[in-house]
Design a protein around this motif. Structure first.
Motif, PDB file in Angstrom:
ATOM      1  N   LYS A 157       9.103   3.070  -9.307  1.00 27.10           N
ATOM      2  CA  LYS A 157       8.699   4.080 -10.282  1.00 27.10           C
ATOM      3  C   LYS A 157       8.799   3.587 -11.732  1.00 27.10           C
ATOM      4  CE  LYS A 157       7.373   7.668  -9.607  1.00 27.10           C
ATOM      5  NZ  LYS A 157       5.987   8.083  -9.453  1.00 27.10           N
ATOM      6  N   ASP A 212       7.869  15.246  -6.351  1.00 15.96           N
ATOM      7  CA  ASP A 212       7.457  14.909  -4.986  1.00 15.96           C
ATOM      8  C   ASP A 212       8.377  13.850  -4.380  1.00 15.96           C
ATOM      9  OD1 ASP A 212       5.357  16.720  -4.980  1.00 15.96           O
ATOM     10  OD2 ASP A 212       3.892  15.237  -5.675  1.00 15.96           O
ATOM     11  N   ARG A 250       0.834  -1.210   0.000  1.00 18.40           N
ATOM     12  CA  ARG A 250       0.000   0.000   0.000  1.00 18.40           C
ATOM     13  C   ARG A 250       0.867   1.257   0.000  1.00 18.40           C
ATOM     14  NH1 ARG A 250      -5.626  -0.211   3.030  1.00 18.40           N
ATOM     15  NH2 ARG A 250      -6.412  -2.116   2.111  1.00 18.40           N
ATOM     16  N   LYS A 274       4.101   5.233  -5.945  1.00 21.42           N
ATOM     17  CA  LYS A 274       3.841   5.165  -7.385  1.00 21.42           C
ATOM     18  C   LYS A 274       3.004   6.352  -7.862  1.00 21.42           C
ATOM     19  CE  LYS A 274       3.991   0.147  -7.745  1.00 21.42           C
ATOM     20  NZ  LYS A 274       3.205  -1.080  -7.896  1.00 21.42           N
ATOM     21  N   SER A 275       2.145   6.840  -6.999  1.00 21.52           N
ATOM     22  CA  SER A 275       1.245   7.926  -7.379  1.00 21.52           C
ATOM     23  C   SER A 275       1.914   9.299  -7.317  1.00 21.52           C
ATOM     24  CB  SER A 275       0.003   7.919  -6.489  1.00 21.52           C
ATOM     25  OG  SER A 275       0.341   8.350  -5.177  1.00 21.52           O
ATOM     26  N   LEU A 276       3.099   9.373  -6.719  1.00 19.05           N
ATOM     27  CA  LEU A 276       3.780  10.660  -6.582  1.00 19.05           C
ATOM     28  C   LEU A 276       4.549  11.021  -7.846  1.00 19.05           C
ATOM     29  CD1 LEU A 276       5.255  10.322  -2.966  1.00 19.05           C
ATOM     30  CD2 LEU A 276       3.172  11.509  -3.655  1.00 19.05           C
ATOM     31  N   SER A 277       4.657  12.304  -8.087  1.00 18.58           N
ATOM     32  CA  SER A 277       5.455  12.778  -9.219  1.00 18.58           C
ATOM     33  C   SER A 277       6.939  12.647  -8.870  1.00 18.58           C
ATOM     34  CB  SER A 277       5.127  14.239  -9.522  1.00 18.58           C
ATOM     35  OG  SER A 277       5.586  15.066  -8.453  1.00 18.58           O
ATOM     36  N   GLU A 331       3.884   1.419  -1.158  1.00 18.24           N
ATOM     37  CA  GLU A 331       4.477   1.486  -2.504  1.00 18.24           C
ATOM     38  C   GLU A 331       3.496   2.126  -3.493  1.00 18.24           C
ATOM     39  OE1 GLU A 331       5.691  -2.474  -3.522  1.00 18.24           O
ATOM     40  OE2 GLU A 331       7.484  -2.361  -2.260  1.00 18.24           O
ATOM     41  N   ASP A 332       2.212   1.795  -3.346  1.00 16.57           N
ATOM     42  CA  ASP A 332       1.201   2.397  -4.221  1.00 16.57           C
ATOM     43  C   ASP A 332       1.165   3.917  -4.058  1.00 16.57           C
ATOM     44  OD1 ASP A 332       0.500  -0.040  -5.299  1.00 16.57           O
ATOM     45  OD2 ASP A 332      -1.266  -0.301  -4.003  1.00 16.57           O
ATOM     46  N   VAL A 333       1.373   4.379  -2.843  1.00 18.70           N
ATOM     47  CA  VAL A 333       1.428   5.822  -2.601  1.00 18.70           C
ATOM     48  C   VAL A 333       2.623   6.410  -3.343  1.00 18.70           C
ATOM     49  CG1 VAL A 333       1.788   7.621  -0.863  1.00 18.70           C
ATOM     50  CG2 VAL A 333       0.222   5.727  -0.391  1.00 18.70           C
TER      51      VAL A 333
END
Length: 108
Positions: free
Chosen positions: A107, A74, A62, A68-71, A64-66
């Motif tokens: 990433k 960020d 979970r 993955k969602s970051l630029s 890691e999913d966060v």
């Protein structure tokens, strides 16, 4: 419906304000009895008690999913000088450590 909801809330608040601290905190007075005393004219429904568990659903996946969602920007801002990112679950306090290599792999 909003007006009715507001009126119901006001009525419940007024009734609850008539209850003393001693009644609310009394070890000899069950919470169901307090509710019945206050709200019996409104109709009281008491559901079976359920136990409360301190269980966190966080996991490395979970977190890691966060990531993955970051630029990329960020991610760079979150990285420490050594390139690591420490993420702490605000619920359970578990710390997740990601190395620069972990981050690059996530990433992709």
């Amino acid at each position: 419906i909003d007006i009715e909801h507001e009126e119901n809330w006001r009525r419940a608040s007024i009734l609850l304000n008539t209850c003393s601290d001693d009644e609310l905190l009394s070890p000899n007075l069950h919470s169901a009895d307090v509710l019945y005393r206050l709200l019996h004219e409104e109709g009281v429904r008491i559901y079976p008690a359920t136990s409360i568990k301190h269980v966190c659903r966080c996991s490395k996946e979970r977190v890691e999913d966060v990531l993955k969602s970051l630029s990329k920007e960020d991610i760079t801002d979150a990285q420490q000088e050594d390139g690591h990112i420490n993420m702490t679950c605000e619920f359970c306090g578990k710390v997740y450590l990601f190395t620069r290599d972990n981050i690059e792999e996530i990433k992709k």
